[in-house]
Design a protein around this motif. Structure first.
Motif, PDB file in Angstrom:
ATOM      1  N   PHE A 172     -55.373  -1.432   5.299  1.00 25.65           N
ATOM      2  CA  PHE A 172     -54.565  -0.513   6.127  1.00 25.65           C
ATOM      3  C   PHE A 172     -55.185   0.717   6.680  1.00 25.65           C
ATOM      4  N   ASP A 176     -51.409   3.500   9.344  1.00 24.56           N
ATOM      5  CA  ASP A 176     -50.521   2.740   8.378  1.00 24.56           C
ATOM      6  C   ASP A 176     -50.114   3.059   7.251  1.00 24.56           C
ATOM      7  N   ASP A 233     -55.575  -2.316  15.369  1.00 26.74           N
ATOM      8  CA  ASP A 233     -55.092  -3.441  14.529  1.00 26.74           C
ATOM      9  C   ASP A 233     -56.418  -4.639  14.239  1.00 26.74           C
ATOM     10  N   SER A 263     -48.488   0.902  11.864  1.00 24.13           N
ATOM     11  CA  SER A 263     -48.144   2.110  12.693  1.00 24.13           C
ATOM     12  C   SER A 263     -47.630   1.669  14.132  1.00 24.13           C
TER      13      SER A 263
END
Length: 283
Positions: A172, A176, A233, A263
């Motif tokens: 993450f 995130d 991502d 996020s």
């Protein structure tokens, strides 16, 4: 939130959720959950749902929560389960929202249900596997590649992999991690062990679904589709949504620089607003 057990034609149970039972004045939005999650509609969107007059429907995919496992399922067969849910509840049409892998199931449902689906919004969706023009694994975290390559080797190998003690590292980002301290910390209540009280079948079959043929063609979707993705991502790289946008007939793409897999949920309320605006009030 009412919880309902739907009995399918093959005898399986599909455990479902309905946020406003019998309220035909609201827009029905079906929530398609991520992997490995329960299908409870997202609590962080409760206030926005009231303002937008949304009625949420959701269900635990086979093998998750209270839903019977269905080894060998596909994205198309899981989408067909939604027909039983809608018919049982007397719902003629609906919009769809999917997060992460749930975005693929939302797109599959739109392809299977055709005109019963009025609009689709996805956040960090997964594109079909092994399609021309997409390097499917490019930019993906090593844990994700290893997990999905095990699924490519077949369900037995994927089950062995998941029960071998291997640990998945989502890597993450800071943005995130910050999400878990706010409303979207809700994900912790529906992810992982709470979603798999009877073992890893849901996760195993989800990952196999992502790398098998869908059993339906997303290019046949007639409803408008809004694809939202963060460019940072690495769990599901944004190239997946870019490919979908280029290959779906009525799709728009909304990329967000610097946002990642969790996020991107900061754009869930705008996605819900888009769904409400995309569907006429009388639908």
């Amino acid at each position: 939130m009412d919880e309902i057990d739907f009995r399918l034609a093959d005898g399986r149970i599909l455990h479902g959720y309905d946020s406003a039972p019998g309220d035909d004045s609201r827009l029905v939005v079906v929530w398609h959950h991520g992997t490995p999650n329960l299908g409870t509609p997202p609590a962080p969107l409760a206030d926005a749902s009231e303002q937008l007059e949304i009625r949420w429907i959701g269900f635990d995919r086979p093998g998750y929560g209270g839903s019977t496992s269905a080894p060998g399922r596909t994205i198309a067969s899981t989408a067909a389960d939604l027909t039983t849910v809608l018919d049982t509840l007397g719902i003629a049409t609906c919009a769809l929202m999917g997060y992460s892998g749930g975005g693929s199931f939302a797109l599959g449902a739109a392809a299977v249900l055709g005109p019963r689906v009025t609009a689709v919004a996805t956040l960090a969706a997964v594109a079909p596997y092994d399609v021309p023009g997409l390097d499917w694994y490019a930019g993906m975290i090593p844990s994700g590649v290893a997990s999905l390559e095990a699924a490519v080797a077949g369900r037995d190998e994927k089950l062995r992999y998941e029960t071998s003690g291997v640990e998945y590292d989502p890597e993450f980002t800071e943005s995130d991690v910050a999400m878990f301290g706010g409303p979207w910390g809700w994900l912790g209540s529906v992810a992982g062990e709470p979603a798999m009280p009877n073992g890893p079948d849901g996760l195993v079959d989800d990952d196999c679904d992502y790398v098998l043929p869908w059993g339906c063609d997303p290019a046949t979707i007639t409803a408008p589709v809004h694809l939202i993705h963060g460019t940072a991502d690495r769990i599901i790289p944004s190239t997946h949504s870019e490919w979908l946008a280029a290959n779906l007939p009525n799709a728009t793409l909304d990329l967000h620089p610097g946002l990642s897999h969790v996020s991107i949920l900061t754009h869930a309320t705008p996605a819900l607003t888009w769904l409400r605006q995309a569907v006429p009030k009388n639908r």
